[in-house]
Design an enzyme around this catalytic site. Structure first.
Site, PDB file in Angstrom:
ATOM      1  N   HIS A   1     -69.484  29.528  12.077  1.00  0.00           N
ATOM      2  CA  HIS A   1     -68.046  29.720  11.811  1.00  0.00           C
ATOM      3  C   HIS A   1     -67.943  30.282  10.396  1.00  0.00           C
ATOM      4  CE1 HIS A   1     -66.872  26.590  15.057  1.00  0.00           C
ATOM      5  NE2 HIS A   1     -66.866  27.815  15.542  1.00  0.00           N
TER       6      HIS A   1
ATOM      7  N   GLU B   1     -66.790  28.860   6.848  1.00  0.00           N
ATOM      8  CA  GLU B   1     -67.345  27.620   6.306  1.00  0.00           C
ATOM      9  C   GLU B   1     -68.372  27.963   5.228  1.00  0.00           C
ATOM     10  OE1 GLU B   1     -68.470  25.629   9.975  1.00  0.00           O
ATOM     11  OE2 GLU B   1     -66.400  25.490  10.606  1.00  0.00           O
TER      12      GLU B   1
ATOM     13  N   ARG C   1     -62.915  32.687  11.543  1.00  0.00           N
ATOM     14  CA  ARG C   1     -63.997  31.794  11.977  1.00  0.00           C
ATOM     15  C   ARG C   1     -64.786  32.336  13.176  1.00  0.00           C
ATOM     16  NH1 ARG C   1     -62.910  28.295  16.332  1.00  0.00           N
ATOM     17  NH2 ARG C   1     -63.880  26.422  15.509  1.00  0.00           N
TER      18      ARG C   1
ATOM     19  N   ASN D   1     -69.186  28.953  18.839  1.00  0.00           N
ATOM     20  CA  ASN D   1     -69.608  27.577  19.133  1.00  0.00           C
ATOM     21  C   ASN D   1     -68.958  27.061  20.427  1.00  0.00           C
ATOM     22  OD1 ASN D   1     -71.218  25.351  18.498  1.00  0.00           O
ATOM     23  ND2 ASN D   1     -69.477  24.247  17.602  1.00  0.00           N
TER      24      ASN D   1
ATOM     25  N   HIS E   1     -72.247  23.019  10.054  1.00  0.00           N
ATOM     26  CA  HIS E   1     -70.844  23.414   9.910  1.00  0.00           C
ATOM     27  C   HIS E   1     -70.232  22.683   8.718  1.00  0.00           C
ATOM     28  CE1 HIS E   1     -70.104  25.066  14.137  1.00  0.00           C
ATOM     29  NE2 HIS E   1     -71.343  24.631  14.197  1.00  0.00           N
TER      30      HIS E   1
ATOM     31  N   GLU F   1     -71.344  18.426   9.933  1.00  0.00           N
ATOM     32  CA  GLU F   1     -70.107  18.892   9.299  1.00  0.00           C
ATOM     33  C   GLU F   1     -70.206  18.430   7.849  1.00  0.00           C
ATOM     34  OE1 GLU F   1     -67.718  20.649  10.652  1.00  0.00           O
ATOM     35  OE2 GLU F   1     -67.943  20.383  12.805  1.00  0.00           O
TER      36      GLU F   1
END
Lengths: 95, 310
Positions: B70, B73, B128, B145, B197, B271
């Site tokens: 993405h 990020e 993204r 994703n 991510h 994340e």
């Protein structure tokens, strides 16, 4: 570059499944052009959404009308982007 | 452009060209240890690179790490640049890490979505998705994703091309995804796959598309616990862990569900920072702390993979 002036990121707190569903309804309203940074999952799990300037008032009114609490996580996205760009330029100049 | 990876500034965000320049420098400085592999091209024709760290052997068991699928990020790509340098510094110095690289290869894909990343620098910082065109729609891009062949098109992805979670017309429709699929299948010996991510501080394992426990859930959960504990040991940053569907929400067609379905037991997705102050706009001053703490979690997973062959 796309302009993010006045875009806000709201942190929404949905306390029960009904409120989560209400936020999901918001997600479906394409004309608001909402960008969910953290999508609606379950009660108690924070929901973060970037709201374009033109939709800020409508979204806040909707949330308040159905009793969903929110706070402003980022007041103006463009300000942060400007800072980020400035930092990159400064870093390049130094090197 | 930095003249060496020692003078490269790891504490700032960089453009695609700068990161690709960094990759070339790192390979040039470590020609016997690192190679740059082009695994494909993006929709817009950009090369997709993977760094291979290897101390020898033939088709050794391997660990895969990717960042930036993405594109917005940014802390993930920046962390991976730091990881790449860290690998070169720690091999031969840190016995535990050296043991990993003496027996396994590491593949690192720093910019998994180059078109999207370039777009975040030139036109829209909040982009993204990929940048592929969709016939019959004015909207651009697919969520890479949601494009994997694992519960493709099920709940937690969208069939609307204008949605941020649009799954694409078919699984692997995105060259950024297909390139990895082909690489992983051709390699055939990848033992851990970690997709990174940001944000919200989570370490997640399969499944995302269905509500049942993965056959290895107990081990995956225990390892995740150890990894987030190692991560927290540096600055106290707290990560939650668990399966994707139980910890966040249903997401079908995701990377690690596919890798797990391919028999890669240690399939995880991170994340990274933060929990919601800056979101995707994490200040550059937090890049190195983020990378350093994440590295400890990665080491935990890599060591476990080395010590638990399957």
């Amino acid at each position: 570059n796309k302009d993010f002036v006045g875009h806000q990121v709201l942190r929404i707190s949905a306390v029960d499944e009904t409120q989560v569903q209400k936020v999901k309804e918001l997600e479906d309203l394409e004309h608001l052009q909402l960008d969910f940074w953290r999508g609606p999952a379950r009660p108690g799990s924070p929901i973060d959404v970037r709201v374009p300037f033109a939709s800020v008032q409508a979204v806040k009114v909707f949330l308040e009308s159905v009793g969903i609490k929110y706070e402003i996580m980022i007041k103006d996205v463009q300000l942060l982007l400007d800072e980020e760009k400035e930092q990159m330029l400064t870093s390049k100049a130094r090197s | 452009q930095a003249r060496s990876t020692d003078t490269f500034n790891y504490a700032t965000y960089h453009t695609l060209e700068e990161i690709y320049g960094f990759i070339d420098l790192l390979v040039a400085e470590n020609p016997k240890f690192i190679s740059k592999i082009q695994i494909g091209n993006t929709y817009e024709g950009r090369p997709i690179y993977v760094l291979k760290f290897s101390t020898g052997g033939n088709n050794r068991p391997a660990i895969w790490i990717d960042t930036g699928i993405h594109s917005r990020e940014w802390v993930t790509q920046a962390s991976a640049v730091w990881f790449a340098k860290k690998i070169t510094e720690d091999y031969g110095q840190d016995p535990a890490f050296s043991a990993i690289l003496d027996n396994m290869d590491i593949f690192l894909e720093i910019v998994t979505n180059p078109d999207g990343f370039a777009f975040t620098h030139s036109k829209n910082r909040m982009w993204r998705k990929t940048r592929s065109r969709i016939a019959g729609s004015s909207c651009v891009g697919v969520d890479p994703n949601r494009n994997w062949d694992a519960g493709f098109g099920k709940g937690g992805s969208s069939s609307n091309p204008c949605s941020e979670t649009y799954h694409g017309k078919f699984a692997n429709s995105e060259s950024e995804v297909k390139s990895i699929v082909d690489f992983v299948q051709n390699h055939g010996n990848i033992k851990a796959f970690i997709s990174i991510h940001s944000y919200s501080q989570l370490l997640l394992y399969p499944y995302g598309y269905k509500n049942e426990a993965a056959p290895d859930e107990k081990e995956l959960d225990q390892l995740a616990k150890s990894a987030v504990s190692a991560l927290a040991s540096l600055y106290g940053t707290k990560f939650e862990y668990g399966s994707i569907i139980k910890t966040i929400y249903q997401a079908s067609g995701s990377t690690v569900d596919w890798t797990y379905s391919q028999g890669i037991k240690y399939s995880y997705t991170f994340e990274l920072r933060d929990t919601g102050r800056y979101g995707f706009l994490l200040p550059a001053s937090q890049i190195i702390p983020t990378a350093k703490e994440t590295w400890l979690a990665l080491l935990t997973i890599m060591e476990h993979t080395l010590n638990h062959p399957y």
